[in-house]
Design an enzyme around this catalytic site. Sequence first.
Site, mmCIF file in Angstrom:
data_model
loop_
_atom_site.group_PDB
_atom_site.id
_atom_site.type_symbol
_atom_site.label_atom_id
_atom_site.label_comp_id
_atom_site.label_asym_id
_atom_site.label_seq_id
_atom_site.Cartn_x
_atom_site.Cartn_y
_atom_site.Cartn_z
ATOM 1 N N LYS A 41 0.840 -1.209 0.000
ATOM 2 C CA LYS A 41 0.000 0.000 0.000
ATOM 3 C C LYS A 41 0.874 1.258 0.000
ATOM 4 O O LYS A 41 2.086 1.184 0.256
ATOM 5 C CB LYS A 41 -0.901 -0.018 1.224
ATOM 6 C CG LYS A 41 -0.158 0.088 2.542
ATOM 7 C CD LYS A 41 -1.073 -0.139 3.733
ATOM 8 C CE LYS A 41 -0.296 -0.102 5.032
ATOM 9 N NZ LYS A 41 -1.084 -0.599 6.159
ATOM 10 N N TYR A 72 17.327 26.758 11.901
ATOM 11 C CA TYR A 72 16.103 27.347 12.457
ATOM 12 C C TYR A 72 16.081 27.270 13.978
ATOM 13 O O TYR A 72 16.414 26.224 14.557
ATOM 14 C CB TYR A 72 14.868 26.554 11.996
ATOM 15 C CG TYR A 72 14.480 26.708 10.557
ATOM 16 C CD1 TYR A 72 14.395 27.952 9.947
ATOM 17 C CD2 TYR A 72 14.158 25.577 9.808
ATOM 18 C CE1 TYR A 72 14.011 28.066 8.623
ATOM 19 C CE2 TYR A 72 13.777 25.686 8.477
ATOM 20 C CZ TYR A 72 13.705 26.934 7.894
ATOM 21 O OH TYR A 72 13.323 27.035 6.595
ATOM 22 N N ARG A 120 -9.944 0.113 15.648
ATOM 23 C CA ARG A 120 -10.171 0.862 14.400
ATOM 24 C C ARG A 120 -11.216 0.112 13.573
ATOM 25 O O ARG A 120 -12.381 0.092 13.921
ATOM 26 C CB ARG A 120 -8.854 1.022 13.626
ATOM 27 C CG ARG A 120 -7.833 1.887 14.361
ATOM 28 C CD ARG A 120 -6.667 2.327 13.485
ATOM 29 N NE ARG A 120 -6.208 1.346 12.519
ATOM 30 C CZ ARG A 120 -5.042 1.374 11.912
ATOM 31 N NH1 ARG A 120 -4.171 2.336 12.173
ATOM 32 N NH2 ARG A 120 -4.707 0.450 11.034
HETATM 33 C C1 LIG Z 1 -0.391 -1.796 6.737
HETATM 34 C C2 LIG Z 1 -1.040 -3.041 7.143
HETATM 35 C C3 LIG Z 1 -0.288 -4.221 7.326
HETATM 36 C C4 LIG Z 1 1.233 -4.231 7.268
HETATM 37 O O1 LIG Z 1 1.719 -3.736 8.501
HETATM 38 P P1 LIG Z 1 3.284 -3.589 8.798
HETATM 39 O O2 LIG Z 1 3.337 -3.188 10.224
HETATM 40 O O3 LIG Z 1 3.793 -2.522 7.880
HETATM 41 O O4 LIG Z 1 3.904 -4.905 8.549
HETATM 42 C C5 LIG Z 1 -0.965 -5.384 7.612
HETATM 43 N N1 LIG Z 1 -2.317 -5.396 7.730
HETATM 44 C C6 LIG Z 1 -3.071 -4.285 7.575
HETATM 45 C C7 LIG Z 1 -4.546 -4.358 7.750
HETATM 46 C C8 LIG Z 1 -2.465 -3.062 7.295
HETATM 47 O O5 LIG Z 1 -3.210 -1.961 7.152
#
Ligand SMILES: *Cc1c(COP(=O)(O)O)cnc(C)c1O
Length: 300
Positions: free
Chosen positions: A34, A253, A128
């Site tokens: 993603k 800064y 969530r």
């Molecule tokens: C992003 C995500 C992952 C991967 O998590 P990492 O901590 O980057 O390995 C797995 N499952 C879901 C639902 C996610 O949103």
Amino acid sequence: MRATTKYINQDALAHNLKTLSALAPQSQCIAVIKSNAYGCEIAHAVTALRDADLFAVASIDEAIAVREIDAHKPILLLEGVFEQDDIAYALANQFEPVIATPQQLDLVLALEGCFSRLWFKLDTGMGRLGFQADSADKAMQQLLTRYEQKDIVIMTHFSDADTPERDNTEAQISRFDAFARAYPECKQCLCNSAGTIAYPEAHRDFIRPGLALYGVSPFENCLGETHGLRPVMTLKTRVVSIKSFEKGEPIGYGQTYKMPEAGRIAVCEVGYADGYLRFIPTGTPVLIAGREYSLAVCQG
Ligand SMILES: *Cc1c(COP(=O)(O)O)cnc(C)c1O
């Protein structure tokens, strides 16, 4: 031309996939790509991670981008879909949506066709997305009017598998098992990167690592190499100025950094607009011509 560029090592990506898959030899591996493969570019990731069993993305746009490069690999939509058009599109392309809310359940049940596989998300403590214990059975029963257990994967997401404290994750696994027990033919999927490394008892049918694929350890104060992972991204830029300063002179800064000794400061052509964030701490190593120096302050 601007010298600031990221370099992606595809061999390292492939190596990290192999390393994580080897930790869970009985499980299929879903490569989470993603957010443009955590900044490493979808095209690089899809090519280098072609041995993954599935790809997972957040949005339908990303799924389409993946499908244009790889015509066949199953694609999991981690957030599911939110609109009628999207779900029809996902069905036509056989993307595999997560069902995490009553609205998503209704959308799926209203469709004429069926997905080859659905991912039913349980909220076991993350707070969530996902069905909570009190509504999950009812939702699952509805799903089972149209789908068989073998076509449903029950999944959940860990809130702190990356911390040394194990109680919360163990409680999440127990809640998951308490629910999943009633659906023995459903497959199971729990582990993000941290879970994959630290909770082998939760590997089950599928693991879902993201961060670790890119060579980063999910644990604080820990390098990827501790787990046999290799860094995937290298950020390179150039030095555009070197000046001398006396002890105590301020740099940058807010004048928060004061020269600890007389010495030289090199200015590099990179800043927070490039993603090199201002909270990157003083002391962070920077390689210049192969030699390690220490960051004074990140500017931008
Ligand atoms: C992003 C995500 C992952 C991967 O998590 P990492 O901590 O980057 O390995 C797995 N499952 C879901 C639902 C996610 O949103």
